[in-house]
Enzyme design. Structure first.
Site, PDB file in Angstrom:
ATOM      1  N   HIS A   1      34.870  34.705  35.714  1.00  0.00           N
ATOM      2  CA  HIS A   1      35.404  34.517  37.067  1.00  0.00           C
ATOM      3  C   HIS A   1      36.226  35.724  37.497  1.00  0.00           C
ATOM      4  O   HIS A   1      36.029  36.272  38.584  1.00  0.00           O
ATOM      5  CB  HIS A   1      36.274  33.274  37.142  1.00  0.00           C
ATOM      6  CG  HIS A   1      37.060  33.209  38.415  1.00  0.00           C
ATOM      7  ND1 HIS A   1      36.544  32.709  39.590  1.00  0.00           N
ATOM      8  CD2 HIS A   1      38.322  33.609  38.716  1.00  0.00           C
ATOM      9  CE1 HIS A   1      37.440  32.804  40.553  1.00  0.00           C
ATOM     10  NE2 HIS A   1      38.533  33.352  40.058  1.00  0.00           N
TER      11      HIS A   1
ATOM     12  N   HIS B   1      36.043  39.103  41.053  1.00  0.00           N
ATOM     13  CA  HIS B   1      37.082  39.893  41.718  1.00  0.00           C
ATOM     14  C   HIS B   1      36.897  41.409  41.671  1.00  0.00           C
ATOM     15  O   HIS B   1      37.201  42.106  42.640  1.00  0.00           O
ATOM     16  CB  HIS B   1      38.448  39.573  41.103  1.00  0.00           C
ATOM     17  CG  HIS B   1      38.987  38.233  41.476  1.00  0.00           C
ATOM     18  ND1 HIS B   1      39.503  37.953  42.723  1.00  0.00           N
ATOM     19  CD2 HIS B   1      39.105  37.081  40.755  1.00  0.00           C
ATOM     20  CE1 HIS B   1      39.917  36.695  42.765  1.00  0.00           C
ATOM     21  NE2 HIS B   1      39.680  36.143  41.585  1.00  0.00           N
TER      22      HIS B   1
ATOM     23  N   GLU C   1      39.720  34.267  47.143  1.00  0.00           N
ATOM     24  CA  GLU C   1      38.969  33.313  46.339  1.00  0.00           C
ATOM     25  C   GLU C   1      37.788  32.689  47.086  1.00  0.00           C
ATOM     26  O   GLU C   1      36.697  32.570  46.546  1.00  0.00           O
ATOM     27  CB  GLU C   1      39.895  32.196  45.824  1.00  0.00           C
ATOM     28  CG  GLU C   1      40.896  32.653  44.774  1.00  0.00           C
ATOM     29  CD  GLU C   1      40.260  33.003  43.435  1.00  0.00           C
ATOM     30  OE1 GLU C   1      39.039  32.794  43.262  1.00  0.00           O
ATOM     31  OE2 GLU C   1      40.988  33.503  42.558  1.00  0.00           O
TER      32      GLU C   1
ATOM     33  N   SER D   1      31.397  33.546  41.879  1.00  0.00           N
ATOM     34  CA  SER D   1      31.307  33.290  40.439  1.00  0.00           C
ATOM     35  C   SER D   1      30.797  31.887  40.129  1.00  0.00           C
ATOM     36  O   SER D   1      30.716  31.493  38.972  1.00  0.00           O
ATOM     37  CB  SER D   1      32.676  33.500  39.771  1.00  0.00           C
ATOM     38  OG  SER D   1      33.625  32.575  40.287  1.00  0.00           O
TER      39      SER D   1
END
Length: 249
Positions: free
Chosen positions: A130, A135, A174, A193
């Site tokens: 993740h 990111h 996010e 993700s």
């Protein structure tokens, strides 16, 4: 983020430094860990090619994210040359103050452990996949990279008054969507993700997709343990700079 007592968290916090960082230690990853990484990368890269914004895809290509767990040092050599950012290993969730300080100094914390095969589709705490796949690619984009540093600086300034700032992070970094010439695309790590979240965010006609407006975002609560019902849609990443300057008191 408010974290649970360390004994309730999955990571190994025993050997961390005072800034909550740990060494990556590539030798710790088993053949099964590598297999899980490979499965996740293959699945999410295919979805990203269809549903991610170009800036994310450019980052994937520039950083050379492949079918083995990445060496943080090798990634940093490429990332620093692009935007001056680095990634640092952390044992898992870390306190707000440490997290924001890292961002303010162009360091992104990446969890060093990876989920099990049984957790391919869902896990409670963010793991290496993740944090890294979701990111890091956008940190290679100069505009988004500068926003992340500004966001970190705002977090440091906010001190204990970070609840609304956390909502901004949730609905952008996010779970953000952006409107492009190619249609609606995802850029949020929580979307890109997760196979289920990609399909839900882009294709589910029942979810709410609202024009991005910082004051609205900062007053919208969110839930962490289910697919999102609301997403905010940017027209341009530069909107984020104005959002980061929004009064949060």
């Amino acid at each position: 983020m408010n974290i649970a007592p360390l004994e309730n968290l999955r990571g190994d916090y025993a050997g961390m430094a005072t800034d909550w960082t740990v060494a990556q230690d590539l030798d710790r990853y088993s053949a099964e860990d590598q297999a899980v990484w490979r499965l996740l990368v293959e699945r999410q890269t295919a979805l990203a090619k269809e549903h991610a914004c170009d800036e994310f895809l450019d980052g994937l290509a520039a950083l050379g994210i492949g079918d083995t767990i990445p060496d943080f040092d090798a990634v940093n050599a490429r990332l620093e040359a692009l935007t001056g950012w680095r990634i640092v290993g952390v044992p898992g969730l870390i306190p707000d103050a440490a997290f924001y300080d890292h961002l303010a100094h162009r360091r992104f914390p990446v969890t060093v452990w990876i989920r099990s095969r049984a957790e391919l589709d869902y896990l409670v705490e963010p793991d290496l996949f993740h944090d890294f796949f979701g990111h890091v690619p956008l940190l290679g984009n100069p505009v988004f990279a500068d926003y992340m540093q500004l966001y970190g600086q705002r977090g440091v300034e906010a001190g204990d008054k970070v609840a609304r700032l956390a909502r901004l992070y949730w609905y952008t970094v996010e779970f953000g969507l952006i409107r492009t010439e190619k249609g609606l695309k995802a850029y949020g790590a929580g979307i890109l993700s997760s196979a289920a979240e990609v399909q839900h965010a882009i294709g589910n006609p029942a979810v709410e997709r609202l024009p991005f407006e910082a004051a609205t975002v900062m007053h919208r609560p969110y839930e962490m343990d289910k697919l999102q019902n609301t997403y905010f849609v940017l027209d341009d990443f530069r909107q984020l700079f104005e959002a980061a300057q929004t009064r949060i008191a």
